[in-house]
Design an enzyme around this catalytic site. Sequence first.
Site, mmCIF file in Angstrom:
data_model
loop_
_atom_site.group_PDB
_atom_site.id
_atom_site.type_symbol
_atom_site.label_atom_id
_atom_site.label_comp_id
_atom_site.label_asym_id
_atom_site.label_seq_id
_atom_site.Cartn_x
_atom_site.Cartn_y
_atom_site.Cartn_z
ATOM 1 N N TYR A 1 30.639 33.456 51.914
ATOM 2 C CA TYR A 1 31.732 33.855 51.019
ATOM 3 C C TYR A 1 31.215 34.606 49.792
ATOM 4 C CZ TYR A 1 35.234 31.292 53.712
ATOM 5 O OH TYR A 1 36.102 30.865 54.713
ATOM 6 N N ARG B 1 44.497 38.275 62.836
ATOM 7 C CA ARG B 1 45.110 38.116 61.502
ATOM 8 C C ARG B 1 46.625 37.902 61.660
ATOM 9 N NH1 ARG B 1 41.588 37.620 56.938
ATOM 10 N NH2 ARG B 1 43.359 38.336 55.699
ATOM 11 N N HIS C 1 39.798 30.668 59.371
ATOM 12 C CA HIS C 1 39.293 31.949 58.880
ATOM 13 C C HIS C 1 39.499 32.989 59.967
ATOM 14 C CE1 HIS C 1 36.565 34.945 57.165
ATOM 15 N NE2 HIS C 1 36.092 35.099 58.398
ATOM 16 N N LYS D 1 38.722 25.440 59.948
ATOM 17 C CA LYS D 1 38.155 24.926 58.698
ATOM 18 C C LYS D 1 38.240 23.390 58.623
ATOM 19 C CE LYS D 1 39.099 29.185 56.095
ATOM 20 N NZ LYS D 1 39.713 29.710 54.850
ATOM 21 N N ASN E 1 43.339 26.284 54.172
ATOM 22 C CA ASN E 1 44.296 27.026 55.000
ATOM 23 C C ASN E 1 43.930 27.106 56.482
ATOM 24 O OD1 ASN E 1 42.238 28.804 54.682
ATOM 25 N ND2 ASN E 1 43.480 30.476 53.859
ATOM 26 N N GLU F 1 29.801 38.510 60.470
ATOM 27 C CA GLU F 1 30.093 37.075 60.447
ATOM 28 C C GLU F 1 29.718 36.416 61.779
ATOM 29 O OE1 GLU F 1 33.755 37.621 57.248
ATOM 30 O OE2 GLU F 1 34.231 37.002 59.298
HETATM 31 P P1 IDP Z 1 41.780 35.281 53.901
HETATM 32 O O1 IDP Z 1 41.037 34.071 54.411
HETATM 33 O O2 IDP Z 1 43.226 35.258 54.269
HETATM 34 O O3 IDP Z 1 41.108 36.577 54.253
HETATM 35 P P2 IDP Z 1 40.707 35.661 51.203
HETATM 36 O O4 IDP Z 1 41.475 36.271 50.074
HETATM 37 O O5 IDP Z 1 39.633 36.480 51.834
HETATM 38 O O6 IDP Z 1 41.779 35.165 52.295
HETATM 39 O O7 IDP Z 1 40.092 34.293 50.655
HETATM 40 C C1 IDP Z 1 39.105 33.594 51.400
HETATM 41 C C2 IDP Z 1 39.445 32.127 51.374
HETATM 42 O O8 IDP Z 1 39.363 31.635 50.039
HETATM 43 C C3 IDP Z 1 40.878 31.790 51.819
HETATM 44 O O9 IDP Z 1 41.040 31.718 53.204
HETATM 45 C C4 IDP Z 1 41.094 30.432 51.142
HETATM 46 O O10 IDP Z 1 40.469 29.372 51.853
HETATM 47 C C5 IDP Z 1 40.358 30.648 49.827
HETATM 48 N N1 IDP Z 1 41.277 31.125 48.770
HETATM 49 C C6 IDP Z 1 41.845 32.345 48.674
HETATM 50 N N2 IDP Z 1 42.622 32.459 47.589
HETATM 51 C C7 IDP Z 1 42.536 31.264 46.954
HETATM 52 C C8 IDP Z 1 43.114 30.739 45.734
HETATM 53 O O11 IDP Z 1 43.869 31.405 45.034
HETATM 54 N N3 IDP Z 1 42.797 29.442 45.419
HETATM 55 C C9 IDP Z 1 41.951 28.681 46.186
HETATM 56 N N4 IDP Z 1 41.390 29.140 47.326
HETATM 57 C C10 IDP Z 1 41.675 30.406 47.711
HETATM 58 MG MG MG Z 2 39.275 37.372 53.667
#
Ligand code: IDP
Ligand code: MG
Length: 139
Positions: free
Chosen positions: A51, A87, A117, A11, A114, A128
């Site tokens: 998304y 994961r 992805h 990212k 974070n 994807e």
């Molecule tokens: P994942 O990437 O671990 O599967 P998801 O819940 O699918 O997590 O969320 C997708 C992306 O959205 C996350 O990787 C992160 O970048 C963002 N995200 C998830 N939860 C939050 C939040 O509470 N605040 C801001 N961004 C979030």
């Molecule tokens: Mg996810």
Amino acid sequence: MATNRTFTMIKPDAVQNGHMGNIINDILKAGFSIRAMKYTKLSTDQAKEFYAVHAERPFYGELVEYMTSGTIVAAILEKENAVQSFRDLIGSTDPAEAAEGTIRKNYAESKAKNAVHGSDSDENAAIEGAFHFSPEEIH
Ligand code: IDP
Ligand code: MG
């Protein structure tokens, strides 16, 4: 049955913070092979579509803005049990909760920014991967 491919993006925060090389190295060291890879930038429409599943979440606007804020690396990876294995390698969504040694623990800035992805299912890995790569680009 689990397939052997997953999809990832390094990212914008991780690219901007200079972690791209280390993250690719960690992925290869973990035994993944790269079937396709692209250094690219998402348009707003692409990020919204990618998304779309999160469209109703309060962070959707922030997520789309962030994911279009800089270059990313998109890749299709191959390994046995790829989705779960990847994961495990990246760790929890929030780096504060991610296990020691995981990519998010080592390189992520925050729960939003974070670093990487990873697809959450075989079905989404296929969707994807096809979103970012044509069949001719997958080797
Ligand atoms: P994942 O990437 O671990 O599967 P998801 O819940 O699918 O997590 O969320 C997708 C992306 O959205 C996350 O990787 C992160 O970048 C963002 N995200 C998830 N939860 C939050 C939040 O509470 N605040 C801001 N961004 C979030
Ligand atoms: Mg996810």
